[in-house]
Design an enzyme around this catalytic site. Structure first.
Site, PDB file in Angstrom:
ATOM      1  N   ASP A  95       0.868  -1.178   0.000  1.00  0.00           N
ATOM      2  CA  ASP A  95       0.000   0.000   0.000  1.00  0.00           C
ATOM      3  C   ASP A  95       0.910   1.235   0.000  1.00  0.00           C
ATOM      4  O   ASP A  95       2.135   1.145   0.155  1.00  0.00           O
ATOM      5  CB  ASP A  95      -0.988  -0.004   1.171  1.00  0.00           C
ATOM      6  CG  ASP A  95      -2.186   0.923   0.883  1.00  0.00           C
ATOM      7  OD1 ASP A  95      -2.151   1.653  -0.131  1.00  0.00           O
ATOM      8  OD2 ASP A  95      -3.142   0.931   1.667  1.00  0.00           O
TER       9      ASP A  95
HETATM   10  C1  BGC Z   1      -5.068   3.390   0.253  1.00  0.00           C
HETATM   11  C2  BGC Z   1      -5.330   2.354  -0.805  1.00  0.00           C
HETATM   12  C3  BGC Z   1      -5.250   2.975  -2.172  1.00  0.00           C
HETATM   13  C4  BGC Z   1      -3.890   3.636  -2.337  1.00  0.00           C
HETATM   14  C5  BGC Z   1      -3.687   4.268  -3.699  1.00  0.00           C
HETATM   15  C6  BGC Z   1      -3.802   4.180  -0.024  1.00  0.00           C
HETATM   16  O1  BGC Z   1      -3.678   5.262   0.835  1.00  0.00           O
HETATM   17  O2  BGC Z   1      -4.978   2.739   1.508  1.00  0.00           O
HETATM   18  O3  BGC Z   1      -6.571   1.760  -0.604  1.00  0.00           O
HETATM   19  O4  BGC Z   1      -5.465   1.994  -3.154  1.00  0.00           O
HETATM   20  O5  BGC Z   1      -3.747   4.641  -1.353  1.00  0.00           O
HETATM   21  O6  BGC Z   1      -4.486   5.371  -3.862  1.00  0.00           O
END
Ligand code: BGC
Length: 721
Positions: free
Chosen positions: A265
């Site tokens: 993530d």
């Molecule tokens: C979130 C994810 C997301 C990623 C990209 C993160 O902060 O937890 O769910 O896919 O950002 O935007």
């Protein structure tokens, strides 16, 4: 075995080219500035200019024109002409807005979730996207956590059905096809269980609970051939997911056989340093690569330190080659080596985005999501209702210009009615309770006091839920509560619609309303969907997939709780497991929801099939059947639910677990017999020897209209009696 051309490509790549494939940056780094939505901390990371023509993927850049331009530049300037993979968050629709996943859950309708995902795939593919970071299948039990809105709810079994549907909706049978994109299930694992509901926090769960409740939906995605898996920010039992070999290698790869790439993530490789399990960027890279994170999202430890780690013998190049191979295989599976632009097309964007067919689907799906919580004869609004009062911040102002507000929708449906609005300002300091609005509240009540009915559209706005939007108080803002009390004082019937991304604490204002609809956030067709439910054109059919608590002190409150040694027996005893000031059960339980119809259930019948413990897991070991009749004068949909309980096992079992549901639409007087097949797998649990087992013995089978309203039959299964 990788295809020969991929093997050859990997052999030809320099280390920096390999690490570029293993790094994901936002498109702004590639010199082009499409509309972006960045969600993480804006770290200043040390991006070297020579890396930029080697980056393997981008996130959250959209638009056919922009992404084609980035790809064109890449295909021209990069040495090996490896296409960039464009990824992004498409979570509740792309241009056509669909209900939030929690609302989708409440429809108990996986087919609709699949349809919505398919439309989102078509629209985003036309805008150049190749992969969506969805579905989010984290099990959620704590509405303080702002991201419960991205999950389909608190039940593992239902979440599995919804997850499979979403994956298939995005990917189809082959995501190379036009109008399909690859899916990435997230956040592996247990992101939905942070301590205190505080985002990004510690997760500490016993293995049995993890296996039975938190992991199944991710596994359902893997079984549905999801293309990619994203790790979570949180530690699972003290090891951050991105550095967690047990999760990523032992469970995901060895046990479940997942062969696609794993992505971290946002900056979570870097965050292993803040978690205190890596001393520096080099150790962060080492641990995450060893754990099995193939792509580092929005930090650059792989590019910065892997060369040094290889020289020092702290990493084996085979791990890098494996990771790069998996990434290239995904690009190949998407057909990007033949056509690096895939479906990106400005004409298709114009033809598909919010086209009438998609908007119709958004409407059909949205009307199935709201949950009618209370109705004291006020709904649906009858022809005698000539003057409608409409108050609250969701009456009309939160919608974009293109989306029709509740106000306009009501006007469209009830052209003869006089609709008077009051205090419909958008949420802001006024509605949040920062400013004293007593005068406005009194003026609103005065303005609406002669209406036949008053509709109060209250709740929380977009900024109040989602990522990094945890809360300790789930009540409506003080000013909204004040407004509701003032409306109640008018003596007119009041209908409250709760627009929220999480279950809210509505108990303190329950008595203000004669009717309550949990409206969630329903996407671009919200106004008309709610107007049709209010006016009875549509009979509500949503059922809660997340319990609504009486108050925050009850959390976590979910229907499938474990029994205790001192359960309440319905008697008023002191030394039992309970609160002195609040029931144990939720205010509105999982599975609950009213309709404008009435259904009657027959006595239910069970049949135990012969089984000596020798049959495979899928084998049906019992059947339960019930007849449901619509005894009202209105066609309606009942969601018949099957729950089970294992009476005695090696470990403590929950008081109930959903194992089946059936949405049945019945005309007045119509009845239908619903039969549920119960397999060994549905009765199995994770035992202390670390395996799922089915144990013969006594089980309660329960059927009913919600987890709090069931008939029970006890059966003995798998034992010769
Ligand atoms: C979130 C994810 C997301 C990623 C990209 C993160 O902060 O937890 O769910 O896919 O950002 O935007």
């Amino acid at each position: 075995m990788a295809k020969k051309f991929i093997e050859d490509l990997v052999k030809e790549m320099t280390l920096e080219e390999k690490l570029g494939q293993m790094t994901q940056l936002s498109p702004e780094f590639l010199g082009i500035d499409p509309t972006m939505d960045l969600t993480g901390p804006m770290n200043e990371f040390n991006v070297q200019p020579q890396w930029l023509d080697k980056i393997g993927s981008t996130l959250n850049g959209y638009g056919a024109r922009q992404l084609r331009a980035i790809q064109e530049k890449n295909m021209k300037e990069s040495r090996l002409h490896i296409p960039i993979l464009f990824m992004g968050d498409v979570v509740f629709g792309y241009r056509t807005g669909f209900p939030i996943p929690l609302a989708m859950g409440c429809s108990f309708n996986p087919d609709n979730y699949e349809k919505a995902s398919h439309i989102a795939a078509k629209e985003s593919a036309a805008s150049g996207l190749h992969l969506t970071f969805a579905p989010m299948t984290d099990l959620v039990r704590d509405p303080r956590w702002g991201r419960v809105m991205e999950s389909t709810g608190e039940d593992a079994w239902l979440n599995c059905q919804m997850t499979k549907a979403a994956v298939h909706g995005f990917q189809g049978d082959d995501f190379k096809e036009k109008g399909r994109i690859a899916a990435c299930v997230k956040h592996f694992a247990g992101y939905g269980a942070p301590w205190g509901g505080r985002d990004y926090n510690m997760v500490d769960i016993s293995e049995g609970v993890l296996r039975e409740y938190y992991l199944p939906a991710y596994k359902a995605a893997v079984d549905a051939h999801v293309a990619m898996v994203m790790t979570s920010f949180n530690p699972v039992n003290r090891i951050p997911s991105s550095a967690n070999q047990w999760l990523l290698r032992d469970i995901l790869r060895k046990e479940w056989g997942f062969e696609g790439p794993v992505i971290s993530d946002y900056a979570s490789v870097d965050e292993t340093i803040s978690h205190g399990v890596a001393r520096d960027g080099a150790e962060a890279a080492q641990k995450c690569i060893q754990a099995g994170v193939d792509i580092e999202m929005m930090s650059t430890n792989y590019l910065s330190y892997v060369s040094q780690l290889l020289e020092e013998g702290r990493l084996d190049i085979s791990l890098i080659d494996e990771a790069v191979t998996r990434i290239l295989e995904l690009k190949d599976a998407l057909g990007l080596f033949e056509n690096p632009y895939k479906d990106a097309s400005e004409e298709d964007e114009a033809a598909l985005h919010r086209c009438s067919q998609h908007l119709q689907a958004a409407y059909d799906i949205a009307v199935g999501c709201p949950v009618l919580l209370k109705n004291q004869g006020v709904l649906p609004l009858g022809p005698e209702v000539k003057t409608i009062g409409l108050a609250g911040p969701f009456a009309g102002c939160e919608k974009t210009e293109a989306d029709e507000s509740l106000y306009l929708s009501l006007k469209r449906r009830l052209p003869y009615a006089n609709i008077i609005t009051a205090m419909t300002e958008p949420l802001g300091s006024l509605q949040r309770g920062i400013k004293d609005v007593e005068d406005q509240v009194q003026a609103a009540a005065e303005a609406l006091k002669d209406c036949d009915v008053i509709i109060a559209a209250v709740g929380e706005c977009g900024e109040d839920f989602g990522e990094a939007a945890s809360k300790t108080c789930l009540r409506l803002s003080p000013n909204q509560e004040r407004l509701l009390w003032a409306l109640k004082q008018t003596g007119r019937p009041v209908v409250m619609i709760v627009h929220s991304g999480r279950p809210m604490e509505i108990y303190p204002v329950m008595d203000c309303a004669d009717g309550i609809i949990q409206g969630w956030h329903l996407g671009c067709e919200e106004g008309i969907a709610l107007a049709d439910i209010l006016t009875g054109k549509v009979n509500p059919s949503g059922r809660l997939t997340m319990s609504i608590p009486y108050n925050v002190g009850q959390i976590p409150v979910h229907y499938n709780a474990f029994n205790t040694g001192r359960p309440t027996q319905g008697k008023d005893e002191r030394y039992i497991s309970r609160y002195l000031d609040c029931p144990n059960e939720a205010l509105f339980a999982f599975g609950y929801g009213l309709t404008y119809s009435r259904f009657e259930y027959s006595a239910f019948e069970t049949q135990v099939l012969e089984c000596e413990g020798c049959c495979p897991d899928e084998t049906v070991v019992a059947r339960a059947g019930i007849t449901v009749k619509n005894v009202s004068d209105r066609t309606g949909t009942e969601v018949v639910q099957l729950y089970i309980r294992d009476i005695a096992a090696q470990v403590v079992r929950p008081v109930k677990e959903l194992r089946g549901f059936n949405r049945v639409e019945l005309a007045p007087g119509e009845f239908r017999t619903i039969t549920f097949d119960i397999t060994r797998e549905m009765l199995a649990y994770w035992n202390n020897d670390g395996e799922f087992v089915f144990e013969p013995g006594e089980f309660d089978l329960m059927i009913g209209s919600s987890s709090a309203d069931v008939e029970t039959a006890r059966v003995t299964i798998g034992q010769s009696r």
